[in-house]
Write a protein that holds these residues in place. Structure first.
Motif, PDB file in Angstrom:
ATOM      1  N   HIS A 380      49.679  67.665 -78.720  1.00 16.73           N
ATOM      2  CA  HIS A 380      48.759  66.322 -78.030  1.00 16.73           C
ATOM      3  C   HIS A 380      49.680  65.373 -77.938  1.00 16.73           C
ATOM      4  N   LEU A 381      49.016  64.526 -77.045  1.00 13.38           N
ATOM      5  CA  LEU A 381      49.572  63.267 -76.603  1.00 13.38           C
ATOM      6  C   LEU A 381      49.973  62.438 -77.811  1.00 13.38           C
ATOM      7  N   GLN A 382      51.395  61.947 -77.779  1.00  9.05           N
ATOM      8  CA  GLN A 382      51.859  61.323 -79.038  1.00  9.05           C
ATOM      9  C   GLN A 382      52.370  60.016 -78.525  1.00  9.05           C
ATOM     10  N   GLU A 383      52.133  58.840 -79.206  1.00  8.14           N
ATOM     11  CA  GLU A 383      52.729  57.631 -79.035  1.00  8.14           C
ATOM     12  C   GLU A 383      53.917  57.397 -79.880  1.00  8.14           C
ATOM     13  N   ARG A 384      55.078  57.460 -79.350  1.00  7.43           N
ATOM     14  CA  ARG A 384      56.440  57.455 -80.146  1.00  7.43           C
ATOM     15  C   ARG A 384      57.456  56.931 -79.251  1.00  7.43           C
ATOM     16  N   PRO A 385      58.183  55.988 -79.997  1.00  4.38           N
ATOM     17  CA  PRO A 385      59.338  55.419 -79.186  1.00  4.38           C
ATOM     18  C   PRO A 385      60.568  56.405 -79.055  1.00  4.38           C
ATOM     19  N   ILE A 386      61.180  56.588 -77.754  1.00  8.73           N
ATOM     20  CA  ILE A 386      62.270  57.257 -77.659  1.00  8.73           C
ATOM     21  C   ILE A 386      63.470  56.709 -77.155  1.00  8.73           C
ATOM     22  N   THR A 387      64.550  56.665 -77.819  1.00 10.17           N
ATOM     23  CA  THR A 387      65.772  56.079 -77.563  1.00 10.17           C
ATOM     24  C   THR A 387      66.710  57.017 -76.605  1.00 10.17           C
ATOM     25  N   TYR A 388      66.845  58.255 -77.255  1.00  8.12           N
ATOM     26  CA  TYR A 388      67.549  59.213 -76.656  1.00  8.12           C
ATOM     27  C   TYR A 388      66.699  60.485 -76.424  1.00  8.12           C
ATOM     28  N   ALA A 389      66.682  61.070 -75.334  1.00  9.80           N
ATOM     29  CA  ALA A 389      66.159  62.128 -74.860  1.00  9.80           C
ATOM     30  C   ALA A 389      67.069  63.359 -74.410  1.00  9.80           C
ATOM     31  N   LEU A 390      66.762  64.804 -74.800  1.00  9.00           N
ATOM     32  CA  LEU A 390      67.756  65.670 -74.304  1.00  9.00           C
ATOM     33  C   LEU A 390      66.859  66.460 -73.315  1.00  9.00           C
ATOM     34  N   LYS A 391      67.461  66.693 -72.064  1.00  6.99           N
ATOM     35  CA  LYS A 391      66.565  67.302 -70.978  1.00  6.99           C
ATOM     36  C   LYS A 391      67.383  68.657 -70.680  1.00  6.99           C
ATOM     37  N   ASN A 392      66.981  70.031 -70.844  1.00  7.13           N
ATOM     38  CA  ASN A 392      67.430  71.232 -70.632  1.00  7.13           C
ATOM     39  C   ASN A 392      66.898  71.753 -69.408  1.00  7.13           C
ATOM     40  N   ASN A 393      67.684  72.552 -68.693  1.00  4.00           N
ATOM     41  CA  ASN A 393      67.358  73.712 -67.707  1.00  4.00           C
ATOM     42  C   ASN A 393      68.445  74.840 -67.708  1.00  4.00           C
ATOM     43  N   PHE A 394      68.003  75.854 -67.719  1.00  2.81           N
ATOM     44  CA  PHE A 394      68.711  76.902 -67.627  1.00  2.81           C
ATOM     45  C   PHE A 394      68.487  78.038 -66.370  1.00  2.81           C
ATOM     46  N   ALA A 395      69.364  78.733 -65.820  1.00  2.13           N
ATOM     47  CA  ALA A 395      69.256  79.372 -64.507  1.00  2.13           C
ATOM     48  C   ALA A 395      69.633  80.805 -64.780  1.00  2.13           C
ATOM     49  N   LEU A 396      68.978  81.775 -63.871  1.00  2.00           N
ATOM     50  CA  LEU A 396      69.581  82.945 -63.643  1.00  2.00           C
ATOM     51  C   LEU A 396      71.012  83.059 -63.513  1.00  2.00           C
ATOM     52  N   GLY A 397      71.726  83.941 -63.830  1.00  2.99           N
ATOM     53  CA  GLY A 397      73.027  83.791 -63.871  1.00  2.99           C
ATOM     54  C   GLY A 397      73.843  83.042 -64.820  1.00  2.99           C
ATOM     55  N   GLY A 398      73.127  82.475 -65.758  1.00  3.36           N
ATOM     56  CA  GLY A 398      73.646  82.027 -66.923  1.00  3.36           C
ATOM     57  C   GLY A 398      74.148  80.554 -66.764  1.00  3.36           C
TER      58      GLY A 398
END
Length: 408
Positions: A380-398
């Motif tokens: 559900h939607l959360q109200e929460r402060p974020i100082t650091y976020a981690l963004k992941n992405n992965f692709a075919l071929g490793g």
């Protein structure tokens, strides 16, 4: 070598939720879906999926015909998104074309739509006579980068990284490194892709595409859910302006966020199935680059595309590195998988979350799969402060990528 801080000063988006960052954000907050039935898929023999995320509204005429004639849809999407990002950053024409501004943008391949048109004209009579001279500029692999550099008059370095689903994230990271090392002062960066039945077919052939959504297309993409059955393909573009932090402050630019860390590593164990060990290694490298510990991450924007193996491997890696404290969500339930654009669009959305102290949940996640339940799934939607976020992405071929974003 002196390392510079990297600020984000502009963002622009074209997505299945609409044109512009405001449309993207309001759509995500309201829980709206960009997935709909794609009748064109029914015309392809042997293709099972029937739904996708289409861009329905974009003002292509904002680009003069002189430039638009060599652009396919993905270059048009990228140009519209870039215009928004540049306007928000307050960059003038002289700054953009002065040599200290560069560009880093890519797509998965050249335009599939242009390729189809080319071969429709070429194959029947083995003839080139009906093919327009502008078609090649749509087909070449660096089409988006070439078209945007011409459109904006960029004379600095131009990078056109193409790494399938990691493309957007990788181009942002490479752009950040160009600024951090002093090679450029400003970088326009991101990823873009256009939808075509062949894109959907690629994932269908390797048994990674969702075949659900016949009754309700909006429920087809289900990251981390026990009922997930694969990827729902989509299209769009995300573009960001990155800038030397001190320079941005000096000119009075509004700083939206910061690229604090980046990692791009290869998983050579399998061409199609990501391993949790390689994902963990990539995330650790990004944290090390940012100079922070795993405990400082307040939110993870997951790659999670809705595939059985991919979601499970990512959940296992995130749980092993971060435990169950940091909230984790994927935006592909709302948007579908926008391919090369996904890393950039989702980075923009994550920056919006940081600005608004609001975490967007994973759409259609009602019963987390057992293999995905060790992470702190956001339902559900959360109200929460974020100082650091981690963004992941992965692709075919490793090709694995991860960004660490810091609050402005």
């Amino acid at each position: 070598m002196h390392i510079q801080r990297v600020a984000i000063t502009g963002m622009g988006s074209v997505s299945p939720l609409g044109s512009g960052v405001e449309e993207l954000w309001t759509g995500l907050v309201s829980g709206r879906s960009g997935i709909s039935r794609m009748d064109e898929l029914e015309l392809v023999k042997g293709l099972r999926p029937r739904v996708a995320g289409r861009v329905t509204e974009v003002n292509a005429k904002a680009i003069p015909r002189k430039f638009r004639r060599t652009m396919s849809n993905f270059s048009i999407f990228a140009a519209i998104a870039a215009l928004e990002a540049v306007a928000q950053a307050g960059l003038d024409e002289q700054t953009i074309s002065g040599g200290r501004t560069g560009l880093s943008v890519g797509s998965t391949t050249g335009s599939s739509q242009a390729l189809e048109q080319f071969f429709k004209l070429y194959l029947p009579e083995n003839s080139l006579e009906a093919i327009r001279s502008t078609e090649f500029f749509k087909i070449m692999n660096h089409s988006a980068a070439a078209n945007l550099s011409q459109f904006f008059g960029i004379t600095g370095r131009v990078i056109a990284a193409s790494a399938a689903c990691s493309t957007g994230c990788q181009n942002i990271g490479l752009a950040a490194e160009a600024i951090a090392t002093g090679k450029q002062d400003i970088m326009l960066c991101g990823g873009t892709d256009e939808l075509h039945p062949l894109t959907v077919g690629t994932f269908d052939i390797i048994e990674a595409a969702s075949n659900s959504g016949a009754e309700d297309p909006t429920k087809a993409s289900r990251p981390f859910d026990a009922a997930r059955d694969g990827i729902v393909c989509a299209e769009g573009a995300g573009m960001l302006v990155l800038e030397n932090y001190e320079q941005a402050e000096a000119r009075g630019a509004k700083i939206l966020g910061e690229i604090a860390g980046f990692s791009s590593l290869c998983d050579s164990s399998n061409m199609a199935s990501p391993s949790s060990e390689a994902i963990s290694r990539c995330m650790k490298a990004a944290l090390n680059d940012a100079g922070i510990s795993a405990s400082e991450i307040d939110y993870v924007n997951a790659h999670a595309t809705g595939t059985l193996q991919g979601d499970a491997s990512e959940a296992q890696a995130v749980a092993g590195l971060l435990g169950s404290s940091a909230p984790v969500s994927s935006l592909k339930g709302h948007l579908g998988h926008t391919m090369a654009a996904s890393g950039a669009i989702e980075t923009i959305a994550t920056i919006c979350m940081m600005q608004e102290n609001t975490i967007i949940p994973t759409a259609n996640l009602t019963v987390p799969a057992q293999e995905c339940s060790a992470i702190n799934n956001v339902l559900h939607l959360q109200e929460r402060p974020i100082t650091y976020a981690l963004k992941n992405n992965f692709a075919l071929g490793g090709i694995n990528t991860a960004l660490v974003l810091r609050r402005a």
